[in-house]
Design a protein around this motif. Structure first.
Motif, mmCIF file in Angstrom:
data_model
loop_
_atom_site.group_PDB
_atom_site.id
_atom_site.type_symbol
_atom_site.label_atom_id
_atom_site.label_comp_id
_atom_site.label_asym_id
_atom_site.label_seq_id
_atom_site.Cartn_x
_atom_site.Cartn_y
_atom_site.Cartn_z
ATOM 1 N N THR A 1 -41.339 3.134 18.789
ATOM 2 C CA THR A 1 -39.885 3.219 18.894
ATOM 3 C C THR A 1 -39.275 2.176 17.968
ATOM 4 O OG1 THR A 1 -38.034 3.314 20.437
ATOM 5 C CG2 THR A 1 -39.666 1.561 20.786
ATOM 6 N N ASN A 2 -37.960 2.243 17.802
ATOM 7 C CA ASN A 2 -37.337 1.303 16.888
ATOM 8 C C ASN A 2 -37.059 -0.032 17.584
ATOM 9 O OD1 ASN A 2 -34.522 1.323 18.034
ATOM 10 N ND2 ASN A 2 -34.690 3.502 17.472
ATOM 11 N N ASN B 1 -40.014 2.755 13.288
ATOM 12 C CA ASN B 1 -40.302 3.242 14.643
ATOM 13 C C ASN B 1 -41.690 2.795 15.089
ATOM 14 O OD1 ASN B 1 -37.960 5.064 15.472
ATOM 15 N ND2 ASN B 1 -38.468 5.856 13.426
#
Length: 999
Positions: free
Chosen positions: A665-666, A690
């Protein structure tokens, strides 16, 4: 033969090149000689009529319809040498062919002219320029301008060797030699003299005799020197003259001691040479002299320190004339009788019976033949001999005419030979040659380890042809070590835009890779010089025995590794060699050992790569990798770097254990996820847009993992012992600061990107102790750093570490259409593949990407030998004034010659580094037309560099002169010299208000 018997003061023949009648190279030339093939062409009346031979001449009973023909004299690879088409057409084919031949000869010797660090001389001569008289003159007599000077440079004998020196970047003496038929052997003798007086370190020597018409015969004259029937019968009862022939030959010469030291392939050794002139003590200017011929032979033998009874072959001048043959044998006999009374023990022969008399190239043709005979231990046959000339007493002489190919027997001394060449006007030359055994002192260790076979060319077609030629060579030369093939291709060839590298362990593997179009074929195009950036791996990529084969193979890697290990032992009491290389140990997985092990591996590998010319212009390091970066950049000394690494890893090992987890994920999203865990979890690493890593206490990691999986967010725990780059490292920071407080930090000598900020490091940051303390705890902003690094144009990124983890991450940052290259230096699959093979793969990828490799340094740790390999495959086109090489322009029809053969024959635009941008404005089109007409090229773009197209200062003045005539605008050559493009000329003209087109 034992080479220890050889006096190393001789001159070695280390390379050769030539084209002769019915022989496109020296290999086919030698095969023709051994097969006893007469290579004279006999023409039909129809062929002669098509060539424009006068009908009356065809019916003349004394017109002999024969000649030793060199096919393709009109062909030349002008693009390769950056010679524009018009200039190529103006140039004497002798100049053009000898230029290509000089290139091939030097490559045959295993040397690259652009990179050789010594001086190379060139000594050569040519025959009378019939092309200028018959073909070019009708053009230049019409227009007296700078064009005539260009024609003079390309046709005058004076510029024969200087043009070769200019085009090939040769810095030794460039001397044109002319002594009629003895020209090329005299040139070779002068080259030897230049080497012995240290005027140069290598020399190219020889001669050429080529010119139109290709198809045609000659008029026989009773009592003259030409054969009445197109056959040369040297020393025979029916000898009555020679047949004219065409061709060229060149040899590459080097001091024998240097050739042995440089592990060159030695075809033969010149032990002595001499040159003299008959003076006026003879019948006429063109007649030979027994006395002076004998003296030059004795002088050469004396200089060589060799007794004539040890010489068992003489390549004679052997023109097959009634007067010349008896005089030559009388001179030889007189010379030999000063040292031996033996009879008929020494074979003689004449290559003129095979190919005709090559005039200025005749001597070197005999020299090359004799070198090949010594190399192959074969006495070559002399043709058309049945009964001896009655004026020659062979029975009481030391000589006999050898008429069949046979093994050259040797006694208690090396095989030795003499070569004679006699020029009209009385300049005589003689050389003494001795064999050399290239295998006697070689180290014949073949380990069958992978090699990098590199090829490069200026065009895709040439590269393809080069590959096919190398495949054919490997098929027919299976006994040669592949390591030597690889070495010669790497150090002995200039490097061009289109590149190919194949890693293989045998010639068979190479061929299979080509035929199957294997993924292991690395290719690339170098349009611009590339820079390289080093990228150093952090903890987690280490494994047991990493780099052990590098340690065993490369002395610099070993010595650097040992130096680091000794420093580390001073601080820790532990030996890294035992930790990494010992069997059945997992110590390298422990933080206190893994970090110093990785530092040492990466530092030693970086130093090895840098010794090969891979000097980084930028660097980035992932966490621990920043320490290697700082050390390489000169921020921290090696001793202090290892001290810091030791205490850093030792203190980390003592901290409370924790966990780390990668999350797909970021950064912003992950920060939201860990808000409930702000006392126990931290954002440790940002590897990609990400791709992040969270670090902290075990229970919190497991709790977060469960929540993420419920939301279908990928996450995976990493195999680590501690929670690095988290609050769990804070207890060690004060102690670490105290340990490093006395260390001196310096400004970086190489720019690099901080792992803390993801930006270029500043002097203030890097010289502050707090920076290095906080680096333990701070988030690794690798993704930001990668994005910053990718802004650097024409840069190849090389991961320096045991794996490809960072390479994989960086590739995720690239756009789908990006041509940015990211390469792992040692992607050894955690030890499942040889590190050496992985490193070779990286080197192959780097080289094909356009990075310069110092190949001599790359091959430093083992003994390699140069081999005579296939040379550059020129893409030759016809450049000729006249319909073809068999015809000449009618000098009475100048206008037709000029219009038909100059204005209308254009070559297409050559391959350039820049894209084609067509002219748009009227002014651009007019100037483009001027440049195209002068260069003889169609499709020139407005940003094409004039000099890259084959232009030069003489043509540049013509361009500016025509522009002034057309537009009434003066442009100074100095204002445009360094950016000579149509676009720049238009810019300058538009600044002048008076620019206008005039009719």
């Amino acid at each position: 033969m034992d080479n220890k018997q050889i006096d190393t003061n001789g001159i070695a023949v280390i390379g050769m090149a030539g084209q002769f009648p019915k022989a496109k190279d020296i290999e086919s030339y030698w095969n023709n000689i051994i097969d006893g093939k007469e290579c004279i062409s006999f023409f039909t009346d129809e062929e002669l009529r098509e060539a424009g031979i006068d009908e009356n001449l065809l019916h003349n009973p004394h017109y002999v319809k024969a000649k030793g023909v060199l096919e393709g004299m009109d062909l030349f690879d002008a693009d390769f040498f950056k010679i524009n088409p018009n200039e190529a057409k103006l140039t004497d084919p002798q100049h053009r062919l000898l230029l290509e031949g000089a290139w091939c000869a030097l490559e045959h010797a295993g040397y690259a002219s652009y990179t050789y660090d010594g001086s190379i001389g060139v000594y050569a001569g040519c025959a009378m320029n019939s092309y200028m008289l018959l073909n070019v003159y009708p053009y230049i007599k019409k227009e007296v301008s700078a064009g005539t000077l260009i024609a003079a440079i390309g046709n005058d004998k004076d510029s024969l060797t200087t043009n070769i020196a200019y085009r090939m970047n040769l810095s030794g003496p460039a001397v044109t030699v002319q002594s009629s038929s003895s020209t090329s052997l005299v040139a070779s003798s002068l080259a030897c003299q230049s080497l012995l007086t240290y005027q140069c370190d290598m020399a190219i020597a020889g001669g050429i005799a080529v010119g139109p018409p290709s198809v045609g015969g000659y008029l026989y004259q009773e009592g003259g020197i030409m054969s009445p029937d197109g056959h040369c019968r040297a020393f025979d009862k029916h000898a009555n003259g020679f047949v004219p022939g065409m061709g060229y030959g060149l040899v590459v010469l080097k001091r024998l001691s240097d050739a042995i030291e440089d592990r060159d392939y030695i075809w033969a050794v010149i032990k002595g040479f001499a040159v003299n002139n008959d003076g006026y003590d003879k019948v006429s200017y063109s007649a030979p002299s027994v006395t002076k011929q004998s003296e030059v032979i004795v002088e050469a033998q004396t200089i060589a320190g060799i007794s004539p009874d040890t010489i068992s072959y003489i390549e004679t001048h052997g023109t097959g004339t009634n007067l010349g043959d008896p005089i030559e044998i009388a001179a030889l006999t007189e010379a030999f009788r000063m040292g031996t009374n033996k009879k008929q023990y020494c074979a003689i022969g004449s290559v003129k019976t095979n190919i005709g008399h090559l005039d200025t190239a005749g001597g070197v043709a005999g020299l090359i033949k004799t070198c090949m005979a010594l190399e192959n231990k074969t006495l070559p046959p002399s043709l058309n001999y049945n009964e001896p000339n009655p004026n020659i007493d062979f029975a009481t002489s030391p000589f006999y005419v050898n008429t069949e190919a046979k093994h050259w027997e040797s006694e208690d001394h090396p095989r030795r030979a003499g070569v004679s060449s006699i020029g009209m006007g009385g300049t005589n030359a003689h050389m003494i040659l001795e064999e050399y055994d290239n295998n006697a002192d070689k180290i014949h260790i073949t380990d069958n380890k992978p090699c990098i076979l590199t090829l490069s060319a200026k065009t895709p077609k040439a590269l393809d042809d080069y590959t096919k030629n190398l495949m054919a060579y490997l098929c027919s030369n299976k006994d040669n070590r592949l390591e030597d093939v690889a070495y010669t291709l790497a150090v002995g060839r200039n490097e061009f835009e289109y590149r190919q590298a194949i890693i293989c362990s045998s010639g068979k593997e190479y061929i299979e890779a080509i035929e199957s179009r294997s993924k292991e074929i690395y290719t690339g195009i170098q349009h611009k010089e590339k820079k390289i950036a080093f990228m150093f791996t952090g903890q987690g990529s280490q494994y047991s025995k990493m780099g052990q084969d590098l340690y065993m193979r490369y002395e610099l890697y070993k010595s650097t590794f040992d130096l680091c290990a000794d420093i580390y032992k001073k601080y820790s009491g532990e030996d890294l060699r035992d930790i990494i290389y010992r069997d059945n140990t997992n110590l390298v997985k422990q933080t206190q050992f893994s970090q110093p092990a990785l530092f040492t591996f990466e530092y030693a590998l970086a130093k090895l790569l840098m010794s090969w010319g891979l000097e980084p212009q930028a660097m980035i390091g992932h966490s621990l990798g920043e320490y290697v970066v700082a050390c390489i950049a000169g921020v921290i000394s090696l001793d202090d770097s290892i001290k810091m690494i030791h205490y850093r890893s030792f203190l980390m090992q003592k901290q409370v254990k924790g966990s780390m987890m990668v999350v797909a994920t970021n950064e912003d999203a992950l920060k939201e996820w860990i808000i409930p865990y702000k006392q126990s979890l931290c954002l440790a690493v940002v590897n990609g847009p990400n791709l992040c890593v969270v670090s902290g206490e075990d229970e919190s990691i497991m709790s977060l993992r469960n929540k993420l999986l419920k939301e279908d967010i990928f996450c995976r725990k990493l195999v680590t012992s501690h929670a690095f780059h988290s609050m769990m490292m804070e207890p060690m920071m004060e102690e670490y600061a105290d340990i490093i407080k006395d260390i001196t930090f310096k400004k970086p000598q190489i720019p690099y990107i901080s792992s803390v900020t993801g930006k270029w490091i500043t002097d203030d940051e890097v010289m502050n102790i707090e920076y290095w303390v906080n680096q333990i705890r701070a988030t690794v902003r690798f993704s930001d750093g990668v994005q910053e690094l990718l802004k650097e144009k024409n840069t190849v990124i090389l991961e320096v570490g045991p794996g490809n983890s960072l390479t994989t991450i960086v590739k995720q940052h690239l756009c789908t259409d990006s041509n940015q290259q990211v390469i792992a230096s040692v992607d050894a699959l955690n030890g499942k593949r040889s590190s050496i093979e992985a490193l070779m793969k990286a080197v192959a990828q780097l080289w094909t990407a356009g990075i310069t490799i110092l190949w001599e340094a790359f091959y430093k740790d083992k003994t390699y030998y140069r081999l005579p390999l296939p040379t550059y495959p020129f893409e030759r086109k016809s450049y000729w004034y006249g319909e073809d090489e068999n015809t000449a322009i009618n000098s009475d029809d100048t206008k037709e010659a000029t219009e038909e053969y100059v204005d209308q024959h254009f070559q297409p635009r050559p391959t350039l580094q820049n894209d084609y941008i067509p002219p748009v404005s009227e002014m651009e089109k007019e100037i483009t037309k001027i440049v195209e007409e002068l260069l003889g090229i169609n499709g020139i773009g407005i940003e094409d560099d004039f000099f890259e197209l084959g232009g030069h200062s003489l043509l540049a003045t013509q361009v500016l002169s025509r522009i002034y005539y057309k537009f009434q605008v003066k442009i100074s050559l100095k204002d445009i010299f360094y950016n000579f493009t149509i676009k720049e000329m238009v810019r300058i003209m538009q600044e002048n208000d008076g620019a206008r087109i005039t009719n």
